[in-house]
Design a protein around this motif. Structure first.
Motif, mmCIF file in Angstrom:
data_model
loop_
_atom_site.group_PDB
_atom_site.id
_atom_site.type_symbol
_atom_site.label_atom_id
_atom_site.label_comp_id
_atom_site.label_asym_id
_atom_site.label_seq_id
_atom_site.Cartn_x
_atom_site.Cartn_y
_atom_site.Cartn_z
ATOM 1 N N TYR A 1 -8.806 0.929 0.957
ATOM 2 C CA TYR A 1 -8.224 1.263 -0.276
ATOM 3 C C TYR A 1 -9.312 0.775 -1.429
ATOM 4 O O TYR A 1 -9.563 -0.258 -1.291
ATOM 5 C CB TYR A 1 -6.990 1.150 -0.564
ATOM 6 C CG TYR A 1 -5.725 1.874 0.360
ATOM 7 C CD1 TYR A 1 -5.051 2.775 -0.238
ATOM 8 C CD2 TYR A 1 -5.536 1.472 1.670
ATOM 9 C CE1 TYR A 1 -4.263 3.569 0.392
ATOM 10 C CE2 TYR A 1 -4.595 2.171 2.469
ATOM 11 C CZ TYR A 1 -4.100 3.250 1.856
ATOM 12 O OH TYR A 1 -3.272 4.002 2.783
ATOM 13 N N LYS B 1 -5.714 0.727 -4.637
ATOM 14 C CA LYS B 1 -4.590 1.364 -3.890
ATOM 15 C C LYS B 1 -4.864 3.009 -3.715
ATOM 16 O O LYS B 1 -3.755 3.610 -3.362
ATOM 17 C CB LYS B 1 -3.335 1.556 -4.791
ATOM 18 C CG LYS B 1 -2.896 -0.157 -4.943
ATOM 19 C CD LYS B 1 -1.759 -0.123 -6.139
ATOM 20 C CE LYS B 1 -2.199 -0.190 -7.395
ATOM 21 N NZ LYS B 1 -1.106 -0.278 -8.377
ATOM 22 N N ASP C 1 -7.635 -3.619 0.702
ATOM 23 C CA ASP C 1 -7.778 -2.920 -0.739
ATOM 24 C C ASP C 1 -8.714 -4.010 -1.651
ATOM 25 O O ASP C 1 -8.418 -5.231 -1.741
ATOM 26 C CB ASP C 1 -6.401 -2.923 -1.343
ATOM 27 C CG ASP C 1 -6.369 -2.155 -2.765
ATOM 28 O OD1 ASP C 1 -7.700 -1.685 -3.309
ATOM 29 O OD2 ASP C 1 -5.381 -1.883 -3.229
ATOM 30 N N LEU D 1 -6.753 5.699 -1.381
ATOM 31 C CA LEU D 1 -7.265 5.841 0.224
ATOM 32 C C LEU D 1 -8.730 6.082 -0.080
ATOM 33 O O LEU D 1 -9.083 7.369 -0.349
ATOM 34 C CB LEU D 1 -6.713 6.523 1.043
ATOM 35 C CG LEU D 1 -7.176 6.469 2.509
ATOM 36 C CD1 LEU D 1 -7.199 5.178 3.199
ATOM 37 C CD2 LEU D 1 -6.354 7.634 3.242
#
Length: 687
Positions: A264, A267, A289, A269
């Motif tokens: 990610y 946040k 992330d 993808l």
């Protein structure tokens, strides 16, 4: 959306040209330290709408302007238009984008497809995303109910008995239903990304629920690791250790063993196909992330990015640390554990009851992955070796590690001894174990296909070399015993030199050499592998490789030695039976040939190897059976004379069924009984 929308000027600036990308401004804002939590904005991302749309309209209302404006452009048009929305102020504030889909893109108007896209790519964005769902429901038709009420009022004018009334109620017709189309908004993305929260603020139940959400299965994780990586590259990560083997690991195709880690950026993808972990860690589930990755770079470039390489290295280490920490945890005491008593009838405290560590249960399922890591991941080989568990000749069936084995080695012992086989029973019964059991030397039992490959790559542990006890040249004599053992072996070698010389010539290329054994106890002979050859277990694995090329028998399977037991009666007898020196040209008896070949086959099986020649072994067994049964000749007897017999119909098989004609006749008789004089023979019944 219900944001602040855009003014007429902003519509022109933001949507008027691809070069005027909001993403660029966004990145510039990040560099200046602005508090921006959106990605993409408009620009290239917005123009991707024309991949599926013939025409795009954007209606937007900004609180600073009274009018609501609409931007419109067609696919391939060189211009666009901006004007006041003829519908008036329908939004209040915010923006509405409408895609007029191409004929081949109508799937994107389907609720399930839209929900799938949102769930896949934007599951953890900060703002909630709703998808409108259209459904057709059946409800009672009220118009039809009014008609039924009027009819019932007319029926009430007549008096009906209780029995007749119950019959009427039973015959009441079902209510008439009609279709009604409904619209509802369903939230398509999840709640806040759990990995962005502080570890102290997340409960174990929340971690488990998030694992089920990612894994799409209703099962808990074994353990997990939630961490922030800081340094040249900053990222957050949450990784899980599964309880059950993932389905992709059960496939025989190694190409399907891919990690399910998801990457990610803020946040959103980017991909779930990046190799964020090495292939042997394909069982790990989790997320990474990073704020340091570029937002608009293609996947191929990102895969080769140095940032990805750094992330892969750090996450791999964290996975190993997580497994190591799990293996070192104290054994938990089950709340519902039953009480146990010792031999004297005293109650054993629950904490002292001997239980298997949860790591062992997990390791039994995932050990091939750990061993594959030792083969492939040289930088982490030493760390992974500490995660390996196995059973030994002195562990009483329990699993131990290399550290445990080394700590229990004899003072004079310099090697880590192991023996491989198909199962535990085969290894325990092996003649190779006799001398080690006698000397009380611990031997590691390897029963999995990857074990020998693993030790070939490890070579040593804590300075102790791995040595298979199935190879030749193994000695267990201490310094005090070596002198006597050497002189004794020299004497045996001299005594049996004629026999070993004869056997070397007789067996030819079947074995590399015939020597006097220093370790055999009860068996007359055994075949061992050379220090540079393949063990019996490794040969079995190599033979089973369907796509192996160039496996020459003399190269791969020919480095074997035959060790004979100088103290065994069979060997002593052979010295008497072989031709004396100078009589080598005398033909050998069939019994002597059979005895020598049976000795070799026995030695091969004692060493775990297959017998050399199946046809020859079968012929020798036939001659042995002939002698044991007292049969004079192996010629077949003449065929038996069969007496002549009259042809007889085949006997009917007993059973519960009957044939079709009997069934018809039975029906006909029943009909005659029921009808009496009125019975008429059906046409064709006599057939």
């Amino acid at each position: 959306d219900s944001g602040i929308g855009m003014t007429k000027t902003e519509l022109i600036e933001n949507l008027g040209t691809i070069a005027r990308s909001g993403t660029t401004k966004f990145l510039d804002g990040l560099k200046e330290g602005s508090d921006i939590d959106q990605i993409g904005m408009f620009g290239v991302g917005f123009y991707s709408a024309f991949l599926v749309a013939d025409r795009v309209t954007v209606a937007s209302k900004n609180p600073s302007e009274e009018a609501q404006y609409v931007w419109m452009s067609g696919n391939g048009d060189s211009s666009f238009s901006v004007a006041e929305d003829p519908r008036g102020n329908t939004l209040g504030r915010g923006t509405e984008i409408t895609l007029h889909l191409k004929d081949d893109a109508e799937e994107y108007a389907d609720f399930d497809k839209l929900a799938e896209l949102v769930h896949h790519y934007s599951e953890f964005v900060t703002h909630p995303i709703f998808v409108r769902k259209t459904e057709t429901m059946q409800v009672p038709d009220e118009d039809d109910a009014d008609v039924d009420t009027e009819e019932k009022a007319d029926e009430d004018e007549f008096e009906v008995s209780e029995e007749e009334d119950s019959d009427v109620e039973a015959e009441e017709k079902p209510k008439k239903m009609k279709d009604v189309i409904t619209h509802s908004w369903e939230k398509a993305n999840a709640d806040q990304a759990i990995w962005n929260r502080s570890k102290d603020a997340v409960t174990d139940d929340e971690y488990q629920e998030f694992y089920k959400l990612m894994n799409k299965k209703d099962e808990n994780a074994t353990t997990w690791s939630h961490f922030d990586a800081e340094g040249n590259i900053n990222f957050k990560s949450l990784i899980y250790l599964p309880t059950q083997i993932p389905e992709n690991l059960m496939s025989p195709d190694p190409n399907s063993h891919k990690s399910t880690m998801k990457l990610y950026v803020r946040k959103v993808l980017i991909s779930d196909e990046f190799e964020l972990l090495p292939k042997y860690m394909a069982f790990i589930t989790g997320v990474v992330d990073s704020d340091d990755l570029p937002l608009n770079v293609n996947r191929e470039t990102l895969q080769e990015s140095k940032i990805i390489s750094i992330i892969r290295k750090k996450v791999t280490r964290k996975v190993i640390d997580m497994i190591k920490k799990f293996s070192e945890q104290e054994i938990p005491v089950p709340e519902d554990a039953e009480e146990e008593f010792d031999e004297d009838g005293n109650l054993i405290p629950k904490e002292q009851v001997d239980r298997e560590h949860p790591y062992i249960e997990w390791y039994k399922k995932f050990s091939p992955s750990i061993k594959m890591g030792i083969l492939e991941d040289e930088p982490n080989r030493k760390r992974l070796s500490k995660l390996v568990r196995f059973r030994t000749s002195k562990s009483d069936g329990k699993y131990v590690g290399f550290d445990d084995y080394v700590s229990g080695m004899k003072e004079w012992q310099k090697d880590v001894f192991f023996l491989s086989g198909q199962d535990l029973k085969e290894i325990e019964m092996s003649p190779f174990m006799e001398k080690f059991n006698e000397k009380d030397v611990e031997v590691i039992y390897f029963t999995e296909s990857a074990d020998e490959y693993m030790v070939q790559h490890m070579r040593e542990f804590d300075g102790k070399k791995f040595t298979t006890i199935a190879q030749d040249g193994i000695s267990l004599d201490t310094d005090e015993e070596k002198d006597m053992a050497t002189r004794r072996h020299k004497a045996y070698t001299a005594k049996f030199k004629p026999l070993t010389k004869f056997m070397n010539k007789f067996y030819g290329s079947k074995v590399m050499s015939v020597t006097i054994s220093k370790r055999l106890g009860s068996v007359p002979a055994i075949v061992t592998s050379s220090a540079y050859g393949s063990t019996a277990n490794m040969e079995r694995i190599q033979r089973a490789q369907a796509f192996a090329h160039g496996q020459k028998e003399n190269h791969v399977f020919g480095m074997r030695s035959l060790e004979i037991n100088a103290r065994h009666p069979f060997i002593e007898k052979l010295v008497e039976l072989i031709p004396a020196e100078g009589e080598e040209d005398v033909p050998l008896s069939q019994d002597l040939k059979d005895g020598l070949m049976n000795l070799l086959d026995t030695a091969l099986m004692n060493g775990g190897f297959p017998i050399s020649e199946g046809k020859g072994f079968s012929n020798r067994m036939m001659r042995t059976l002939k002698l044991q049964l007292g049969v004079d000749t192996l010629e077949l007897l003449p065929e038996i004379e069969v007496p002549l017999e009259d042809d007889v119909p085949p006997e009917e098989e007993e059973g519960d069924g009957i044939n079709l004609q009997d069934y018809v006749d039975n029906l006909d008789l029943k009909a005659q009984e029921d009808l009496g004089d009125d019975y008429v023979t059906p046409p064709g019944a006599e057939l």
